[in-house]
Write an enzyme that holds these catalytic residues in place. Sequence first.
Site, mmCIF file in Angstrom:
data_model
loop_
_atom_site.group_PDB
_atom_site.id
_atom_site.type_symbol
_atom_site.label_atom_id
_atom_site.label_comp_id
_atom_site.label_asym_id
_atom_site.label_seq_id
_atom_site.Cartn_x
_atom_site.Cartn_y
_atom_site.Cartn_z
ATOM 1 N N ASP A 139 0.717 -1.323 -0.189
ATOM 2 C CA ASP A 139 0.245 -0.185 -0.430
ATOM 3 C C ASP A 139 0.977 1.413 -0.007
ATOM 4 O OD1 ASP A 139 -1.749 2.065 0.467
ATOM 5 O OD2 ASP A 139 -2.968 1.307 1.813
ATOM 6 N N ASN A 143 -6.919 12.381 -10.998
ATOM 7 C CA ASN A 143 -7.326 13.000 -11.387
ATOM 8 C C ASN A 143 -7.669 14.190 -12.565
ATOM 9 O OD1 ASN A 143 -10.122 14.242 -10.590
ATOM 10 N ND2 ASN A 143 -10.512 12.307 -9.248
ATOM 11 N N GLY A 198 -9.340 4.353 -5.644
ATOM 12 C CA GLY A 198 -8.046 3.708 -5.761
ATOM 13 C C GLY A 198 -6.904 4.324 -4.819
ATOM 14 N N ASP A 249 -5.755 7.837 -5.328
ATOM 15 C CA ASP A 249 -5.940 8.502 -4.951
ATOM 16 C C ASP A 249 -7.166 8.900 -3.831
ATOM 17 O OD1 ASP A 249 -6.625 11.548 -5.579
ATOM 18 O OD2 ASP A 249 -7.444 11.657 -7.094
ATOM 19 N N SER A 277 -3.063 4.103 -13.875
ATOM 20 C CA SER A 277 -3.407 4.142 -15.332
ATOM 21 C C SER A 277 -4.096 2.398 -15.176
ATOM 22 C CB SER A 277 -3.242 5.067 -16.643
ATOM 23 O OG SER A 277 -2.955 6.460 -16.551
ATOM 24 N N THR A 278 -3.619 1.975 -14.907
ATOM 25 C CA THR A 278 -3.275 1.237 -14.933
ATOM 26 C C THR A 278 -5.045 0.059 -13.895
ATOM 27 O OG1 THR A 278 -2.140 -0.209 -13.261
ATOM 28 C CG2 THR A 278 -1.377 0.021 -15.469
ATOM 29 N N GLY A 279 -5.546 0.987 -13.085
ATOM 30 C CA GLY A 279 -7.098 0.820 -12.363
ATOM 31 C C GLY A 279 -8.028 0.916 -13.193
ATOM 32 N N TYR A 330 -8.690 3.316 -14.870
ATOM 33 C CA TYR A 330 -8.037 4.381 -15.830
ATOM 34 C C TYR A 330 -8.572 2.953 -17.458
ATOM 35 C CZ TYR A 330 -8.092 8.923 -14.490
ATOM 36 O OH TYR A 330 -9.369 10.215 -14.360
HETATM 37 N N1 AR6 Z 1 -1.260 1.551 -2.486
HETATM 38 C C1 AR6 Z 1 -0.734 0.777 -4.281
HETATM 39 N N2 AR6 Z 1 -1.588 0.584 -4.830
HETATM 40 C C2 AR6 Z 1 -3.160 1.100 -4.773
HETATM 41 C C3 AR6 Z 1 -3.549 1.255 -3.696
HETATM 42 C C4 AR6 Z 1 -3.099 1.436 -2.924
HETATM 43 N N3 AR6 Z 1 -3.333 2.032 -1.904
HETATM 44 N N4 AR6 Z 1 -5.020 0.927 -4.572
HETATM 45 C C5 AR6 Z 1 -4.880 1.322 -5.464
HETATM 46 N N5 AR6 Z 1 -3.969 1.351 -6.032
HETATM 47 P P1 AR6 Z 1 -6.317 3.788 -9.859
HETATM 48 P P2 AR6 Z 1 -6.311 4.882 -12.068
HETATM 49 C C6 AR6 Z 1 -3.056 0.224 -7.693
HETATM 50 O O1 AR6 Z 1 -7.789 3.195 -10.099
HETATM 51 O O2 AR6 Z 1 -6.121 3.217 -12.888
HETATM 52 C C7 AR6 Z 1 -9.213 7.723 -9.208
HETATM 53 O O3 AR6 Z 1 -10.838 7.558 -8.516
HETATM 54 C C8 AR6 Z 1 -4.848 -0.886 -8.121
HETATM 55 O O4 AR6 Z 1 -4.671 -1.610 -8.303
HETATM 56 O O5 AR6 Z 1 -6.131 4.440 -8.438
HETATM 57 O O6 AR6 Z 1 -4.503 6.135 -12.085
HETATM 58 C C9 AR6 Z 1 -8.489 9.095 -9.948
HETATM 59 O O7 AR6 Z 1 -9.088 10.012 -8.968
HETATM 60 C C10 AR6 Z 1 -4.190 -0.397 -9.111
HETATM 61 O O8 AR6 Z 1 -2.764 -1.233 -10.116
HETATM 62 O O9 AR6 Z 1 -5.287 4.942 -10.534
HETATM 63 C C11 AR6 Z 1 -8.890 8.731 -10.941
HETATM 64 O O10 AR6 Z 1 -10.035 9.449 -11.699
HETATM 65 C C12 AR6 Z 1 -3.155 1.326 -9.103
HETATM 66 O O11 AR6 Z 1 -3.074 1.699 -8.181
HETATM 67 C C13 AR6 Z 1 -8.419 7.285 -11.330
HETATM 68 O O12 AR6 Z 1 -8.956 6.753 -10.755
HETATM 69 C C14 AR6 Z 1 -4.183 2.074 -10.306
HETATM 70 O O13 AR6 Z 1 -5.568 2.389 -9.988
HETATM 71 C C15 AR6 Z 1 -7.505 7.234 -11.734
HETATM 72 O O14 AR6 Z 1 -7.252 5.409 -12.409
#
Ligand code: AR6
Length: 177
Positions: free
Chosen positions: A15, A29, A37, A39, A122-124, A126
Site C-alpha cells: 500500500d 484525475n 483507488g 487517490d 492508469s492501470t486501475g 483508467y
Molecule cells: N497503494 C498502491 N497501489 C494501489 C492502492 C494503494 N493504496 N490502491 C489501488 N492501487 P487507480 P488510475 C493500485 O484506479 O487507473 C481515481 O479515482 C490499483 O490496484 O488508483 O490512474 C482517480 O481520482 C491499480 O493497479 O488509478 C482517478 O479518477 C493502480 O493502483 C482514477 O482513479 C492504479 O489504480 C485514476 O485511475
Amino acid sequence: MFNYKNVNLDIIQGDITEIQADAIVNAANNTLLGGGGVDGAIHRKGGKIILEQCKKIGGCPTGEARITTAGNLPSKYVIHTVGPIYKDGNSGEEKFLYNSYYNSLRLVKEYNLKTVVFPSISTGAYKYPIEKAVKVVLKAIKDFIDIENSPEEIIFVLFNENDYLLYKNYFKSELNN
Ligand code: AR6
C-alpha cells in the site's frame, strides 16, 4: 532490487500510503479533488491539508504533475499526476503515460528529493493494460536517468501479486542485474 546506472530501482507489493520516502506519486484525475483507488487512499490517510493545497492548485492536465505536502502520511511530499484514460491505444495514451512518469521525476529533481515511490498509474480505474504500461514506465524512467542522473532511488509499489510479478519479470528481462 534492480539498478539502472546509479539509480536503485525497487519493486514491492503493498500500500503506497504506508511507505516512507521523500515523495509518493498519486494517480490523480484532472480536478485534483480526490477519487477512488490510490487517490482515495492518499487523501484519506494524508488528511485535509492535501485537498486544501490541491484546491489552490486548481487542477492538472493529463500527463502533467503537481506537488503538495503529504500531510499525515509518512512521506514528505505527494506528487499528483494524471495518467490517461485508456481508450484504444491509438489516442495518445502512451505519450501521456510517459509524460506522467517523466514530469513527476522532474518535480523530484526540482525539489532535490532522493527517493520517490510510484504506483501503477492508469492501470486501475483508467484501464491501461499493465503489460503495456510497464514498458512505458521503464522507458520513461530510463530516459530521465540518462539525462538527469537522478534521483537516488525509485520504488514501484504494486497493490496485487500479479502486477508485482509482472513488473519484476519485465524489469529482470530488460535490466541485466
Ligand atoms: N497503494 C498502491 N497501489 C494501489 C492502492 C494503494 N493504496 N490502491 C489501488 N492501487 P487507480 P488510475 C493500485 O484506479 O487507473 C481515481 O479515482 C490499483 O490496484 O488508483 O490512474 C482517480 O481520482 C491499480 O493497479 O488509478 C482517478 O479518477 C493502480 O493502483 C482514477 O482513479 C492504479 O489504480 C485514476 O485511475
